[in-house]
Design an enzyme around this catalytic site. Structure first.
Site, mmCIF file in Angstrom:
data_model
loop_
_atom_site.group_PDB
_atom_site.id
_atom_site.type_symbol
_atom_site.label_atom_id
_atom_site.label_comp_id
_atom_site.label_asym_id
_atom_site.label_seq_id
_atom_site.Cartn_x
_atom_site.Cartn_y
_atom_site.Cartn_z
ATOM 1 N N GLU A 1 -11.815 -12.788 35.950
ATOM 2 C CA GLU A 1 -11.072 -12.923 34.718
ATOM 3 C C GLU A 1 -11.985 -12.668 33.528
ATOM 4 O OE1 GLU A 1 -8.603 -15.843 31.901
ATOM 5 O OE2 GLU A 1 -10.646 -16.137 32.559
ATOM 6 N N ASP B 1 -12.751 -17.473 37.513
ATOM 7 C CA ASP B 1 -12.310 -17.899 36.185
ATOM 8 C C ASP B 1 -13.403 -17.689 35.144
ATOM 9 O OD1 ASP B 1 -10.340 -19.643 34.567
ATOM 10 O OD2 ASP B 1 -12.215 -20.785 34.339
#
Ligand code: LAG
Ligand code: CA
Length: 480
Positions: free
Chosen positions: A226, A189
């Site tokens: 990401e 993330d």
């Protein structure tokens, strides 16, 4: 770090967003395994802060590295990994290590494993992390300043300093714990908000995969990072490709524009790949929508196609699966229904997540969408496996928003996204024979219940009425 380690010739990673571990295990055994999917992206697995109203995004606010969330505990997590592996399915975990939980209306903040934390004092005793582990507070305002993007706070979330040894050690310990439990890799993330050089050190100290857990001994876990890069900021996704694959947010935006016919039409699919601005396939992690942009978080806005645009979403997903860009790991979103973008998963009055139920026709209920069970998507996962390692040939621009192309000599698709009927004789590349369109029907007892396509000398006449779904697909195994 670029190979998802699928078992055999499997295709695609399904994001079972907010699913419980034992529901995932069941889905692996009863559906994903038998239908040739490759893996599952789970929700964040480590302890998160409890936010009143239980929005989905509380899971992006870590409290500790204990494996205890609304999806389940460590024992259930382990059971999921083993049962999925036995069904042929790999597990990838969403990992949040850029930041920790933000201050909540009352102190201390309480986590899903019962841990307490004092975010305004940067004190997370369950790890432990203290003030010295965090960057000095500042907020990210200027996305043209890479230092600010990496070292300031994203949405007010206390920003960990991954340059510090003890911070790295805790992160590495967690990632290695997941390796011991048998995962095949990670969705990392918020990588845009961490320095590639720090991630390099962290990844390099993650253990290799082991034979004991069903992998090629010594292989590297899969990393999909990401990084939201639509081309207009200082941080570029290219900075991360030497570390693993990178999310291709421009793919999500562009596929939406093509199928919505906004400044684009289907002819844009002819040069789909690096010529359209995507990373080379090996590094490119593609998807039609994700858990953020399907609800207006992240990037992409109104262009993004979601389950709410059912037919267009299916057509776009079917195209993604038909096209080789993105290798064997295109990601498929599997959602819960929502109206309010903050709304959490289906839950009871205690805040426990409710399991999905399966109806007799194979669709989900109890608030779960299960896009991955929609028949056209399942059929195209199989198409992708059958046409694996072939390239696009014979691309034909039939008319505006009407195209067709072949995948080597193994598969053929035609798409009608116009309001006119499609009727044309086009390159069909397959060996002579009569084939059954797997979208409109099925091969049953040697007969086709949908549209048949007769291929002769590499050509076929096809018809897609404007009233139909607008997507036709045949492949070697759909030959009658
Ligand atoms: C991500 N990728 O970089 C995730 O994909 C995305 O879902 C995460 O944001 C984000 N990074 C941080 O991990 C989500 C929501 C945010 C939410 C955040 C933390 O999109 O809206 O912020 O998770 O829960 C929420 C509030 C903010 C508030 C913040 C701190 O929405 O208004 O400032 O919490 O209290
Ligand atoms: Ca940061």
């Amino acid at each position: 770090q670029w190979d998802p380690h699928f078992i055999g010739n499997r295709q695609g990673i399904v994001h079972l967003f907010e699913w419980k571990w034992l529901d995932i295990a069941d889905e692996c055994e009863t559906f994903l395994g038998p239908n040739n999917f490759g893996g599952v992206q789970t929700s964040v697995a480590n302890e998160n802060v409890i936010i009143s109203g239980r929005p989905w995004y509380e899971r992006y606010q870590p409290m500790s590295f204990k494996l205890e969330t609304r999806s389940g505990n460590e024992k259930e997590f382990r059971e999921m990994v083993v049962r999925c592996r036995n069904a042929g399915i790999r597990i990838y975990v969403d990992v949040v290590v850029n930041h920790m939980a933000a201050s909540q209306p009352s102190t201390p903040a309480i986590g899903t494993a019962g841990s307490e934390a004092y975010p305004s004092d940067r004190w997370y005793p369950a790890v432990p992390f203290n003030k010295s582990d965090f960057n000095t507070a500042c907020s990210i305002e200027n996305y043209n300043d890479p230092k600010q993007v990496r070292d300031c706070e994203l949405a007010g979330l206390p920003d960990l300093d991954q340059g510090r040894k003890d911070v790295r050690d805790k992160i590495i310990e967690y990632l290695n714990h997941l390796i011991d439990l048998g995962v095949a890799g990670y969705r990392m993330d918020a990588c845009k908000h961490m320095w590639p050089k720090d991630l390099r050190v962290i990844y390099s100290r993650v253990k290799p995969l082991s034979k004991q857990n069903g992998f090629v001994q010594g292989s590297r876990p899969f990393f999909f990072q990401e990084v939201i890069d639509l081309g207009n900021e200082a941080v570029k996704r290219q900075e991360y490709i030497s570390l693993g694959t990178v999310t291709e947010f421009t793919y999500s935006t562009q596929i939406g524009m093509v199928f919505r016919k906004i400044e684009r039409d289907l002819s844009a699919l002819k040069n789909w790949g690096p010529p359209s601005g995507f990373l080379p396939s090996r590094y490119s992690f593609v998807f039609v929508c994700n858990h953020d942009n399907q609800r207006g978080h992240g990037s992409g806005g109104d262009m993004i196609l979601t389950y709410k645009d059912k037919d267009l979403f299916i057509k776009a997903s079917a195209f993604m699966l038909a096209h080789p860009h993105g290798g064997n790991h295109p990601r498929l979103m599997s959602s819960f229904y929502f109206d309010d973008p903050s709304q959490g998963p289906p839950q009871n009055s205690n805040g426990d997540i409710i399991s999905r139920e399966i109806e007799s026709n194979g669709t989900c209920s109890n608030g779960w969408v299960c896009e991955h069970r929609w028949p056209e998507i399942v059929k195209m996962v199989k198409f992708r496996a059958i046409t694996d390692k072939t390239v696009v040939i014979g691309f034909t621009n039939i008319a505006k928003n009407q195209i067709s192309f072949c995948r080597g000599r193994k598969g053929f698709v035609a798409i009608n996204n116009s309001d006119q009927p499609l009727s044309a004789t086009v390159n069909a590349c397959l060996p002579n024979g009569v084939y059954c369109d797997v979208i409109s029907g099925d091969k049953v007892d040697g007969k086709c219940t949908g549209t048949s396509v007769n291929v002769r000398a590499g050509k076929a006449h096809i018809e897609i009425p404007s009233s139909s779904f607008g997507f036709l697909a045949i492949h070697l195994e759909s030959r009658l």
